[in-house]
Design a protein around this motif. Structure first.
Motif, PDB file in Angstrom:
ATOM      1  N   TYR A 427      -4.528   0.989  -9.623  1.00  0.00           N
ATOM      2  CA  TYR A 427      -4.336   1.116  -8.172  1.00  0.00           C
ATOM      3  C   TYR A 427      -3.132   0.303  -7.682  1.00  0.00           C
ATOM      4  O   TYR A 427      -2.680   0.492  -6.547  1.00  0.00           O
ATOM      5  CB  TYR A 427      -5.610   0.675  -7.439  1.00  0.00           C
ATOM      6  N   PHE A 429      -2.702  -2.631  -6.514  1.00  0.00           N
ATOM      7  CA  PHE A 429      -2.870  -3.302  -5.226  1.00  0.00           C
ATOM      8  C   PHE A 429      -1.811  -4.387  -5.053  1.00  0.00           C
ATOM      9  O   PHE A 429      -1.445  -5.075  -6.017  1.00  0.00           O
ATOM     10  CB  PHE A 429      -4.250  -3.943  -5.130  1.00  0.00           C
ATOM     11  N   VAL A 433      -4.157  -8.791  -2.138  1.00  0.00           N
ATOM     12  CA  VAL A 433      -5.185  -7.878  -1.621  1.00  0.00           C
ATOM     13  C   VAL A 433      -6.549  -8.246  -2.189  1.00  0.00           C
ATOM     14  O   VAL A 433      -7.561  -8.234  -1.483  1.00  0.00           O
ATOM     15  CB  VAL A 433      -4.823  -6.413  -1.950  1.00  0.00           C
ATOM     16  N   GLU A 504     -13.260  -0.453  -4.628  1.00  0.00           N
ATOM     17  CA  GLU A 504     -13.507  -0.063  -3.242  1.00  0.00           C
ATOM     18  C   GLU A 504     -12.984  -1.124  -2.277  1.00  0.00           C
ATOM     19  O   GLU A 504     -12.335  -0.796  -1.265  1.00  0.00           O
ATOM     20  CB  GLU A 504     -15.008   0.158  -3.011  1.00  0.00           C
ATOM     21  N   THR A 507      -9.194  -1.024  -2.108  1.00  0.00           N
ATOM     22  CA  THR A 507      -8.729   0.178  -1.404  1.00  0.00           C
ATOM     23  C   THR A 507      -8.816   0.001   0.107  1.00  0.00           C
ATOM     24  O   THR A 507      -7.881   0.339   0.850  1.00  0.00           O
ATOM     25  CB  THR A 507      -9.547   1.401  -1.848  1.00  0.00           C
ATOM     26  N   VAL A 508      -9.932  -0.552   0.579  1.00  0.00           N
ATOM     27  CA  VAL A 508     -10.130  -0.766   2.020  1.00  0.00           C
ATOM     28  C   VAL A 508      -9.092  -1.738   2.565  1.00  0.00           C
ATOM     29  O   VAL A 508      -8.471  -1.506   3.613  1.00  0.00           O
ATOM     30  CB  VAL A 508     -11.550  -1.280   2.299  1.00  0.00           C
ATOM     31  N   SER A 510      -6.188  -2.610   1.250  1.00  0.00           N
ATOM     32  CA  SER A 510      -4.829  -2.069   1.116  1.00  0.00           C
ATOM     33  C   SER A 510      -4.463  -1.170   2.289  1.00  0.00           C
ATOM     34  O   SER A 510      -3.310  -1.156   2.748  1.00  0.00           O
ATOM     35  CB  SER A 510      -4.702  -1.274  -0.189  1.00  0.00           C
ATOM     36  N   GLU A 511      -5.429  -0.428   2.778  1.00  0.00           N
ATOM     37  CA  GLU A 511      -5.159   0.475   3.901  1.00  0.00           C
ATOM     38  C   GLU A 511      -4.748  -0.278   5.151  1.00  0.00           C
ATOM     39  O   GLU A 511      -4.041   0.261   6.008  1.00  0.00           O
ATOM     40  CB  GLU A 511      -6.398   1.327   4.171  1.00  0.00           C
ATOM     41  N   GLU A 512      -5.186  -1.525   5.246  1.00  0.00           N
ATOM     42  CA  GLU A 512      -4.832  -2.336   6.420  1.00  0.00           C
ATOM     43  C   GLU A 512      -3.586  -3.170   6.187  1.00  0.00           C
ATOM     44  O   GLU A 512      -3.130  -3.890   7.080  1.00  0.00           O
ATOM     45  CB  GLU A 512      -6.011  -3.221   6.807  1.00  0.00           C
ATOM     46  N   LYS A 513      -3.047  -3.116   4.941  1.00  0.00           N
ATOM     47  CA  LYS A 513      -1.784  -3.791   4.614  1.00  0.00           C
ATOM     48  C   LYS A 513      -1.814  -5.290   4.953  1.00  0.00           C
ATOM     49  O   LYS A 513      -0.883  -5.842   5.549  1.00  0.00           O
ATOM     50  CB  LYS A 513      -0.610  -3.107   5.312  1.00  0.00           C
ATOM     51  N   TRP A 519      -7.791 -10.476   5.915  1.00  0.00           N
ATOM     52  CA  TRP A 519      -8.790  -9.440   6.191  1.00  0.00           C
ATOM     53  C   TRP A 519     -10.175 -10.032   6.391  1.00  0.00           C
ATOM     54  O   TRP A 519     -10.895  -9.651   7.324  1.00  0.00           O
ATOM     55  CB  TRP A 519      -8.785  -8.446   5.035  1.00  0.00           C
TER      56      TRP A 519
END
Length: 537
Positions: A427, A429, A433, A504, A507-508, A510-513, A519
């Motif tokens: 992935y 990341f 992350v 998972e 992935t979550v 990473s979407e928020e950068k 986070w």
């Protein structure tokens, strides 16, 4: 170390060799051998067909002479598995009878002592790994820790402790040695003094330490060490092995009662020893000498530095070259995944620094190696040599050796870390992350799971009436001074599910950068929602 004591330790090795020969001849049980060999820093591995050896490195310091010994021993005895521990020691694994005895004996010739590496003895004294060279440190605590270590080693033959005793020195609030929750901890202060903490620890019945003294002069640390030992031998539990650690004295005496008992012992010690335990001013002279020599070295390097890129200190895990407080000098961080150092790496590092006058290696409590006191060219060379280490913050995760090797280990902590790294690798990341995690194979907390942002501890879970490998899940631990907290246990995950959980989670985020740190502050409930399906009922 006192030479007469070294002679006694050497004489004891004959007993170790004799007992080890009996063990490998199946004349001594694993249990009986463990009770004997631990005091020498060696244990039989799971299955009883091989041994491990714990090489104490006081303060995590590996001089070039000691590094050369590691190189030679690895070559001579074909050592293929080496692990860095969270107590700043180097462990050799998969040793046969002759190898474990020979290496133990030969190590003493270069000042590497294995005595007390296990059993009911003072363990390796821990120190902030960059003490003496770290920008922003309050002062260099290493010289005082080394004196404390020698003093404690002197007790191995004379004092029977209820259980092991762990001591740590921290040069800053980063508190990577967990000095505020050790059996005894010295926290450096900006005013050049120490605050002293006691009766803390990880593992079963974990406890924060009790602050027993403030503004202690560094030259007086041995009085506080002796007071700790006397408090432990007076009030420690000799009857129940499970409760024979200093932290249980907080329960039997109460926090204020423990503090009072410790301070009474301190007065007793000062009255008895007068000025004889003061650490002489030579420590300050050593520190001044090191600073002066570094200035001389800088002048010699000026022409080199014009043509070599300097590496700034950064907070990114991928930036491994660190600017020391001595101008023109650098340290290089190398974190082998899981703390498992490829055996040949020690030789590569040695060859890279053998001509660097002041270079040495430090083992950190997070299983990182730091190669320090390098000029720019040397740092660039070592940076290349150690390029096989962790590529991001997550890969600097901490893991004990695990149940495939350790007799008391419940779960394969190294295997878990490897499976997570493999699962998330495709992935790609971004660095940060996923946080650094801490994995212990059992409640002993050799992987310091209780202070990780995310931590795992070996457990078992029944699924369809069958026991399945699992890990208890801990969240939001912290070791920074003033913010210390132990992670909250949220439940148990099956070992097979944990890699999927991290995919998972990554992935979550990473979407928020953003990084995990950023986070989590706003998404603790989201983390609970992500974890919930993986937690066993």
């Amino acid at each position: 170390m006192n030479q007469s004591l070294m002679t006694e330790f050497k004489e004891d090795l004959k007993d170790f060799r004799e007992m080890t020969e009996k063990f490998y001849a199946k004349e001594v049980s694993i249990k009986d051998y463990k009770g004997f060999s631990g005091g020498f820093g060696s244990y039989a591995q799971r299955g009883g067909e091989a041994s491990m050896l714990r090489l104490r490195m006081p303060g995590g310091r590996i001089t070039k002479e000691k590094l050369k010994f590691l190189v030679d021993a690895i070559a001579a005895y074909d050592v293929r598995r080496v692990h860095l521990t969270t107590c700043q020691t180097v462990q050799f694994h998969d040793l046969g009878m002759k190898a474990v005895c020979d290496i133990m004996e030969q190590a003493m010739e270069v000042g590497i002592i294995t005595r007390g590496g296990g059993g009911d003895f003072p363990r390796n004294v821990m120190v902030s790994p960059l003490s003496g060279v770290e920008q922003g440190e309050y002062f260099d605590v290493l010289p005082y820790a080394e004196r404390a270590g020698d003093y404690l080693m002197g007790m191995i033959k004379t004092v029977k402790l209820p259980r092991k005793l762990k001591v740590g020195f921290s040069n800053s609030p980063a508190n990577v040695t967990h000095a505020t929750f050790r059996d005894l901890g010295f926290m450096a202060k900006e005013n050049g003094l120490f605050d002293v903490y006691s009766a803390g620890g990880l593992g079963n019945n974990y406890k924060m330490g009790v602050k027993v003294a403030e503004n202690v002069k560094p030259e007086e640390v041995l009085y506080y060490v002796e007071a700790m030992v006397r408090t432990f031998t007076t009030y420690g539990n000799y009857e129940s092995r499970a409760k024979s650690r200093t932290r249980y004295m907080q329960e039997t005496l109460g926090v204020e009662g423990y503090k009072k008992a410790y301070q009474e012992k301190l007065l007793e010690v000062k009255a008895k020893f007068k000025d004889s335990l003061l650490i002489k001013s030579s420590v300050s002279a050593e520190q001044e000498s090191n600073t002066e020599e570094s200035v001389v070295n800088i002048k010699e390097q000026e022409s080199q530095l014009k043509n070599v890129a300097a590496y700034p200190q950064t907070e990114s895990a991928s930036e491994r070259v660190i600017t020391q407080k001595q101008a023109g000098l650098y340290a290089v961080a190398y974190h082998p995944v899981g703390g498992m150092v490829p055996a040949q790496k020690f030789e590569e590092i040695y060859e890279g620094i053998k001509n660097a006058a002041k270079a040495e290696v430090r083992v950190a409590p997070d299983e990182t190696l730091y190669i320090i006191n390098l000029n720019a060219q040397q740092a660039e060379k070592i940076h290349k040599i150690t390029a096989d280490g962790a590529k991001n913050l997550f890969e600097t995760s901490v893991s004990c050796i695990g149940s495939t090797v350790c007799q008391i280990g419940l779960r394969d902590s190294q295997g878990l870390l490897a499976s997570i790294v493999e699962a998330v690798e495709p992935y790609h990341f971004a660095d940060g992350v996923l946080p650094r995690i801490h994995i212990s194979g059992c409640p002993s907390s050799c992987g310091t799971h209780q202070i990780g942002k995310l931590g795992f501890r070996g457990a078992s879970k029944s699924v369809n009436e069958k026991a399945e490998p699992a890990f208890a899940f801990y969240v939001n631990g912290q070791d920074t001074q003033g913010e210390e907290r132990f992670g909250e246990e949220w439940g148990v995950m099956l070992a097979t599910d944990i890699p999927k959980f991290f995919v998972e989670l990554g992935t979550v985020i990473s979407e928020e950068k953003v990084s995990y740190e950023q986070w989590y502050k706003k998404n603790m409930d989201t983390l609970k929602n992500i974890a919930e399906p993986y937690l066993q009922k």
